[in-house]
Design an enzyme around this catalytic site. Structure first.
Site, mmCIF file in Angstrom:
data_model
loop_
_atom_site.group_PDB
_atom_site.id
_atom_site.type_symbol
_atom_site.label_atom_id
_atom_site.label_comp_id
_atom_site.label_asym_id
_atom_site.label_seq_id
_atom_site.Cartn_x
_atom_site.Cartn_y
_atom_site.Cartn_z
ATOM 1 N N HIS A 109 0.811 -1.216 0.000
ATOM 2 C CA HIS A 109 0.000 0.000 0.000
ATOM 3 C C HIS A 109 0.849 1.272 0.000
ATOM 4 O O HIS A 109 0.350 2.349 -0.312
ATOM 5 C CB HIS A 109 -0.995 -0.003 1.175
ATOM 6 N N ASP A 139 0.064 -7.546 1.491
ATOM 7 C CA ASP A 139 0.590 -6.184 1.600
ATOM 8 C C ASP A 139 2.122 -6.147 1.626
ATOM 9 O O ASP A 139 2.718 -5.354 2.354
ATOM 10 C CB ASP A 139 0.022 -5.468 2.830
ATOM 11 N N GLY A 211 3.171 6.347 8.233
ATOM 12 C CA GLY A 211 4.536 6.527 7.745
ATOM 13 C C GLY A 211 5.464 5.437 8.220
ATOM 14 O O GLY A 211 6.534 5.224 7.657
ATOM 15 N N SER A 213 4.604 2.409 7.982
ATOM 16 C CA SER A 213 4.292 1.282 7.104
ATOM 17 C C SER A 213 5.506 0.880 6.281
ATOM 18 O O SER A 213 6.134 1.719 5.625
ATOM 19 C CB SER A 213 3.146 1.638 6.164
ATOM 20 N N THR A 229 2.880 -2.846 9.421
ATOM 21 C CA THR A 229 1.929 -2.661 8.317
ATOM 22 C C THR A 229 0.638 -1.955 8.690
ATOM 23 O O THR A 229 0.017 -1.316 7.847
ATOM 24 C CB THR A 229 1.592 -4.023 7.676
ATOM 25 N N ILE A 231 -2.180 -0.353 12.108
ATOM 26 C CA ILE A 231 -2.482 -0.077 13.515
ATOM 27 C C ILE A 231 -3.985 -0.115 13.723
ATOM 28 O O ILE A 231 -4.765 0.012 12.779
ATOM 29 C CB ILE A 231 -1.946 1.299 13.970
ATOM 30 N N LEU A 232 -4.359 -0.319 14.957
ATOM 31 C CA LEU A 232 -5.756 -0.224 15.348
ATOM 32 C C LEU A 232 -5.879 0.995 16.239
ATOM 33 O O LEU A 232 -5.317 1.033 17.337
ATOM 34 C CB LEU A 232 -6.185 -1.480 16.108
ATOM 35 N N LEU A 268 -3.789 -26.082 -0.234
ATOM 36 C CA LEU A 268 -3.849 -27.378 0.433
ATOM 37 C C LEU A 268 -5.063 -28.173 -0.042
ATOM 38 O O LEU A 268 -4.992 -29.385 -0.216
ATOM 39 C CB LEU A 268 -3.900 -27.180 1.949
ATOM 40 N N GLY A 269 -6.180 -27.499 -0.242
ATOM 41 C CA GLY A 269 -7.375 -28.156 -0.771
ATOM 42 C C GLY A 269 -8.260 -28.776 0.283
ATOM 43 O O GLY A 269 -8.721 -29.910 0.130
ATOM 44 N N ILE A 270 -8.516 -28.026 1.366
ATOM 45 C CA ILE A 270 -9.429 -28.511 2.401
ATOM 46 C C ILE A 270 -10.433 -27.428 2.747
ATOM 47 O O ILE A 270 -10.216 -26.247 2.469
ATOM 48 C CB ILE A 270 -8.683 -28.932 3.689
ATOM 49 N N GLY A 272 -12.527 -26.255 6.290
ATOM 50 C CA GLY A 272 -12.434 -26.536 7.708
ATOM 51 C C GLY A 272 -12.891 -25.388 8.580
ATOM 52 O O GLY A 272 -13.507 -24.435 8.100
#
Length: 450
Positions: A109, A139, A211, A213, A229, A231-232, A268-270, A272
């Site tokens: 980004h 990202d 900044g 990031s 990458t 923040i909350l 992987l092909g599952i 779940g």
């Protein structure tokens, strides 16, 4: 030093003055002149030259709302929005991971849509950077500059990081170059946040701001444990909840970009779900965390490797798996063609199975590329028309709005769609709320997304 300790220090000093009117020198009680004061400076002096400042410029397509009167005047029908390109500039951080080849890792980004990418080193030198590749779903982006006398960072084994380890964030918040903050590792394996398509974040309370990031999260040895990458926090401000992409995940992705020029997503092909207390009780499981295998897809890597429905995946390549979302992120970023060793629990006994991952089909994409509220779903073209939802990851936006595995999206806003391309086009041209027409077995229903 808190206020009480400060006052205590003053009382000691006063007592010394009364008993000895002419002291030679006032001593600080905590550290004598012979004691070395703890500091991160030596480590940072070696590490910070590997952290760079990135500035970008370019043009970005933005949507604008057309006033009602002008919409009729220009003959626009169906939508009250139009698109236009506008110039933009941005700032971020990056980390030199290979000094000889000039490889720099940052966030996608930070450099997305950029026509010009400029990298400034700690010593003041400035270089134009070339974008080698990127992965919007995680990202991560890889840049390259032509320069000599670069300093590269040492990569840590991020799988060995523990909650409580000290951590230091280095970057350029708000353009303030070479800013250093410290904290601890607050949590590991964070996912389901809706930030990226594949999430397995390291959480830290080291201050991270706009900044930062693309900058580095390092341990006390100066080794890279993650790429900062997100923040909350309200209004983009720091409240002590920051997220970094683990160094091991980053390296897997960068290796694919270097080798293939693109990301070849592992499959992987599952299907779940997370191991829950209800599932543990119903299936009489001996574990409380892990990824439960509901179904193994025919001709998949899982089927060829010997995984079975009812298995519980508890580790991957020697590292614990706590949730299905964590498993999905680790598999998806490891890369097609790579081998993975899975520790599983089957009928109460632990086993190890080696699986060679296949590549995700080109017709199968992460739904977050279509719309953020579809994050966590895997989509593919359905037989007979429409878009099939192959799987839904737990605790994701797609699950929260009520979508289920095997649903088929047959229309958007009462207009039928035949495939993924038409769904993408409809969502790109949407205005406001979009109503997805879902076929679920013999039932038709609508799911609204904004």
């Amino acid at each position: 030093m808190n206020k009480k300790l400060s006052l205590l220090g003053a009382a000691v000093a006063t007592s010394l003055l009364l008993t000895n009117p002419a002291p030679a020198e006032a001593k600080i009680p905590f550290f004598s002149g012979e004691q070395e004061i703890p500091t991160l400076a030596p480590m940072l002096e070696q590490t910070t030259p590997a952290i760079v400042h990135i500035s970008v410029a370019g043009n970005r397509e933005v949507r604008q709302r057309l006033p009602e009167a002008f919409r009729h005047f220009f003959g626009q029908r169906g939508s009250n929005e139009y698109k236009e390109e506008r110039p933009f500039k941005g700032l971020g951080s990056g980390v030199i991971i290979d000094a000889e080849k000039g490889y720099i890792v940052t966030n996608n980004h930070v450099i997305q849509d950029a026509d010009e990418i400029e990298v400034r080193l700690k010593d003041g030198r400035t270089f134009s950077a070339k974008k080698l590749g990127a992965d919007p779903e995680t990202d991560i982006a890889l840049l390259q500059i032509e320069a000599k006398k670069l300093v590269q960072i040492t990569l840590a084994d991020s799988d060995k990081t523990r909650v409580g380890d000290f951590a230091v964030a280095i970057g350029n918040p708000f353009g303030l170059e070479q800013t250093v903050t410290s904290g601890i590792i607050s949590a590991l394996g964070r996912g389901g946040l809706g930030i990226e398509g594949f999430e397995d974040f390291i959480q830290t309370d080291a201050a991270i701001n706009s900044g930062n990031s693309g900058g580095a999260l390092v341990n006390l040895r100066g080794e890279l444990i993650g790429i900062n990458t997100a923040i909350l926090g309200p209004n983009g401000g720091n409240i002590g909840i920051g997220f970094a992409i683990p160094a091991n995940m980053m390296k897997n992705l960068v290796d694919q970009i270097i080798e293939h020029g693109e990301i070849r997503r592992g499959s992987l092909g599952i299907r779940g779900q997370d191991v829950t207390s209800d599932l543990t009780e119903a299936m009489n499981l001996k574990v409380s965390r892990g990824a439960f295998v509901n179904e193994v897809m025919p001709d998949s890597a899982a089927a060829e490797g010997g995984l079975e429905s009812g298995d519980v995946i508890i580790s991957m390549n020697g590292n614990k798996i706590n949730s299905f979302l964590e498993l999905r992120a680790k598999v998806g970023t490891l890369g097609a063609g790579r081998e993975a060793k899975f520790g599983i629990l089957r009928e109460g006994k632990e086993r190890t199975i080696t699986v060679k991952l296949k590549e995700v089909s080109t017709s199968q994409v992460a739904a977050s590329q279509m719309h953020p509220m579809l994050d966590g779903a895997e989509l593919s073209n359905a037989e007979g028309g429409g878009v099939k939802i192959d799987s839904i990851a737990n605790n994701t936006a797609a699950e929260q709005i009520g979508l289920q595995a095997n649903d088929v999206i047959v229309g958007v806003n009462r207009q039928r769609i035949a495939n993924l391309a038409e769904l993408r086009k409809m969502l790109d041209n949407r205005s406001g709320v979009a109503a997805l027409n879902i076929r679920r077995g013999n039932t038709n229903l609508y799911v609204l997304i904004r």
